[in-house]
Design a protein around this motif. Sequence first.
Motif, mmCIF file in Angstrom:
data_model
loop_
_atom_site.group_PDB
_atom_site.id
_atom_site.type_symbol
_atom_site.label_atom_id
_atom_site.label_comp_id
_atom_site.label_asym_id
_atom_site.label_seq_id
_atom_site.Cartn_x
_atom_site.Cartn_y
_atom_site.Cartn_z
ATOM 1 N N ARG A 141 8.016 -2.221 -11.477
ATOM 2 C CA ARG A 141 8.203 -2.685 -10.039
ATOM 3 C C ARG A 141 8.153 -1.241 -9.298
ATOM 4 N NH1 ARG A 141 12.207 -7.256 -8.618
ATOM 5 N NH2 ARG A 141 12.701 -6.692 -6.448
ATOM 6 N N GLY A 142 7.731 -1.562 -8.117
ATOM 7 C CA GLY A 142 7.734 -0.384 -7.015
ATOM 8 C C GLY A 142 6.477 0.779 -7.353
ATOM 9 N N ILE A 168 2.813 -1.987 -6.281
ATOM 10 C CA ILE A 168 2.508 -1.898 -4.815
ATOM 11 C C ILE A 168 0.899 -1.508 -5.012
ATOM 12 C CG2 ILE A 168 2.176 -0.718 -2.749
ATOM 13 C CD1 ILE A 168 5.321 0.057 -3.272
ATOM 14 N N HIS A 169 -0.033 -2.632 -4.589
ATOM 15 C CA HIS A 169 -1.593 -2.247 -4.815
ATOM 16 C C HIS A 169 -1.991 -1.447 -3.546
ATOM 17 C CE1 HIS A 169 -3.146 -5.216 -2.351
ATOM 18 N NE2 HIS A 169 -2.602 -6.285 -2.968
ATOM 19 N N SER A 170 -3.074 -0.533 -3.919
ATOM 20 C CA SER A 170 -3.784 0.163 -2.989
ATOM 21 C C SER A 170 -5.403 0.049 -3.301
ATOM 22 C CB SER A 170 -3.439 1.490 -2.890
ATOM 23 O OG SER A 170 -4.162 2.533 -2.127
ATOM 24 N N THR A 190 -0.198 7.424 -7.122
ATOM 25 C CA THR A 190 -0.776 6.247 -8.040
ATOM 26 C C THR A 190 -0.238 6.552 -9.289
ATOM 27 O OG1 THR A 190 -2.497 5.525 -6.460
ATOM 28 C CG2 THR A 190 -2.774 5.197 -8.886
ATOM 29 N N LYS A 191 0.051 5.368 -10.151
ATOM 30 C CA LYS A 191 0.367 5.457 -11.719
ATOM 31 C C LYS A 191 -0.696 5.091 -12.452
ATOM 32 C CE LYS A 191 3.774 4.701 -14.657
ATOM 33 N NZ LYS A 191 5.171 5.164 -14.763
ATOM 34 N N PRO A 270 7.805 -3.825 -0.506
ATOM 35 C CA PRO A 270 6.349 -3.397 -0.188
ATOM 36 C C PRO A 270 5.198 -4.229 -0.901
ATOM 37 C CG PRO A 270 7.459 -1.413 -0.654
ATOM 38 C CD PRO A 270 8.250 -2.404 -0.816
ATOM 39 N N LEU A 271 4.154 -4.823 -0.441
ATOM 40 C CA LEU A 271 3.239 -5.638 -1.129
ATOM 41 C C LEU A 271 2.097 -4.544 -1.367
ATOM 42 C CD1 LEU A 271 1.959 -8.486 -2.327
ATOM 43 C CD2 LEU A 271 1.273 -9.004 0.149
ATOM 44 N N PHE A 272 1.583 -4.050 -0.236
ATOM 45 C CA PHE A 272 0.295 -3.144 -0.561
ATOM 46 C C PHE A 272 0.407 -2.195 0.561
ATOM 47 C CE2 PHE A 272 -1.604 -6.739 2.198
ATOM 48 C CZ PHE A 272 -2.198 -5.814 2.988
#
Length: 661
Positions: A141-142, A168-170, A190-191, A270-272
């Motif tokens: 999450r997050g 959170i997507h990008s 980004t993970k 946050p969603l994206f």
Amino acid sequence: MSSVVAVKPVVPVKPLVPVKDEWKVGALLTKADYEAWYERSVEDPDGFWREHGQRLDWIKPYTKVKNTSFAPGAVSIQWFEDGTLNLSANCLDRHLADKGDQTAIIWEGDDPQDSRRISYRELHEDVCRMANVLKDLGVARGDRVSIYMPMIPEAAVAMLACARIGAIHSVVFGGFSPDALGGRMEGSATKLLITADEGLRAGRKVPLKANADKAMEIAAKAGHAVEAMLVIRRTGAEVAMREGRDHWWHSLRETVSPDCPPEEMSAEDPLFILYTSGSTGKPKGVLHTTGGYLVWASLTHQYVFDYRPGEVFWCTADVGWVTGHSYSVYGPLANGGTTLMFEGVPNYPDAGRMWQVVDKHQVNIFYTAPTAIRALMGAGDAFVAKSSRRSIRLLGSVGEPINPEAWNWYYHVVGEERCAIVDTWWQTETGGILISPLPAVTDLKPGSATTPFFGVQPQLVDNEGTVLEGATEGNLCITDSWPGQMRTVYGDHERFEQTYFSTYPGKYFTGDGARRDADGYWWITGRVDDVINVSGHRMGTAEVESALVSHPKVSEAAVVGYPHDVKGQGIYCYVTLMEGQEPSDELKKELVAHVRNEIGPIASPDKIQFSPGLPKTRSGKIMRRILRKIAEDDFGALGDTSTLADPGVVEDLVDNRQNRK
Ligand code: WTA
């Protein structure tokens, strides 16, 4: 695509196209409804949105509704803040009982022989599986997950899988370069990155995995190591997989459970993040949150398109842009609709492709950009005439001002005067449509986005911020918040305030100019800042400039937009070379290739003018007004050049201009 366009109107453009009786049959809203709803939405926003927020399934219902402030230094936007929900559950789980077997996504491949239908049940299973894979790969999450994908159903699966576990997507457009992807991955820390082996567009392969590998290196060099990559097999091409870091989706898919409980998220989680261009600096990470965004995407999708159960909705935008987020994926799925995803391009195998796809899948609502309309118009009516298009009920336009000739062609030739056109104005920042006709409500004017949606309060101001009344033109602001509004620039709230709320304190400034006519209709006239709109793609002139000056032979560059028949705006570059470098056509080609490499093909310069000097004020500021005029071949109207440090440079610029009417 051909750059020669017949812009002759098929029939004269009518200033007003009144709502037809057929458009009212079965419509969700009447004109009286619109007026009453609109009035309530601005007079009692709390009451209005308390009611409409209930279109979603909440885990814990909200008690608070609107808590927003545009006050200087204290901009804060929260909607439904104490409610909890999960977005993927709203797009999937809640439809399973009565729509499990209904098609959620129709996928049309680049190759006309290639298509697939995915039911809500199948999509739900895929999303759960990918969510479980992401968790197994350490995503929590997050965490931020970047998505660099072709237009295949797995792109939507990836977005929904992130939402399911609260990551959170990008999404980064698959046409962007490794540099652009690397910068965005570093910026969002980004993970994990989700990509595909290759993309396919107009029969050509796009080396996504190879680009992703380079982008990983670029991010690492900039100080951020992305831990893992999940790779979707699309073309089956042989790609290098790094042991321990890269994983195939099709293998891991079989190792996980088809169930994944949705994470309980706060409405304001946050969603994206979606990177978008501004007038200065690097692209900004626009941040949208969960509850308000989904209320907005689903409500606008339902009412602007008058979407009715069972209809096939086709938004041609790539998921790399906000239009793809809100109207290819989230809006239609939240409404239990059927959305069409198209992998290809409008002119492959030929310029009749869009209409073949419409007939093949019986599309009811078709939503695209003026640049595509103009390109198809240029290809000739014969391609349209070969199809039936009887299934289409409504047409939509988005991304840039639609010129009346293109509107007319869309209306008369594509829609055969049977369909209303909704010209929808909005931005990445707004989350969804803000100004648009409603099909059974609004008399249409070709080229006008017409009237505001519920809760939207547009206003015109002059350059000093004085509010303008009546029929006039000015800078477009919005005076109060709406649920779909962006919440911040990721990691930089100060930049958020500075960019949108400081020019006209207390108001959201859109960056667009607009005109309001005597009937109160809104006409968007285009950007008033240094953002250009090329083929519906938004770009900062500063980004192209910085790509140019990163070339060793370039000392300085200034970039402006100019009117282009098909693209809307073309990219015009003034380039000053380093001492000792000679201008040549070869060098022009080298610079074009360099910019494509730095940003991506969408940023290809259309014109390059080598200029020994640029027009600057004595304080060193480039006078873009002059450069725009020369690019437009309108140098008779250069205006006052007396403040220039060296008025002589203008003569050389005019003599060597690359556009001559
Ligand atoms: C422009 C795309 C005129 C505008 C959804 C805006 C439009 C920018 C329209 C946002 C329209 C979008 N008429 N101009 N119907 N729709 N624009 O963020 O200049 O990619 O500010 O969002 O596109 O572009 P963005």
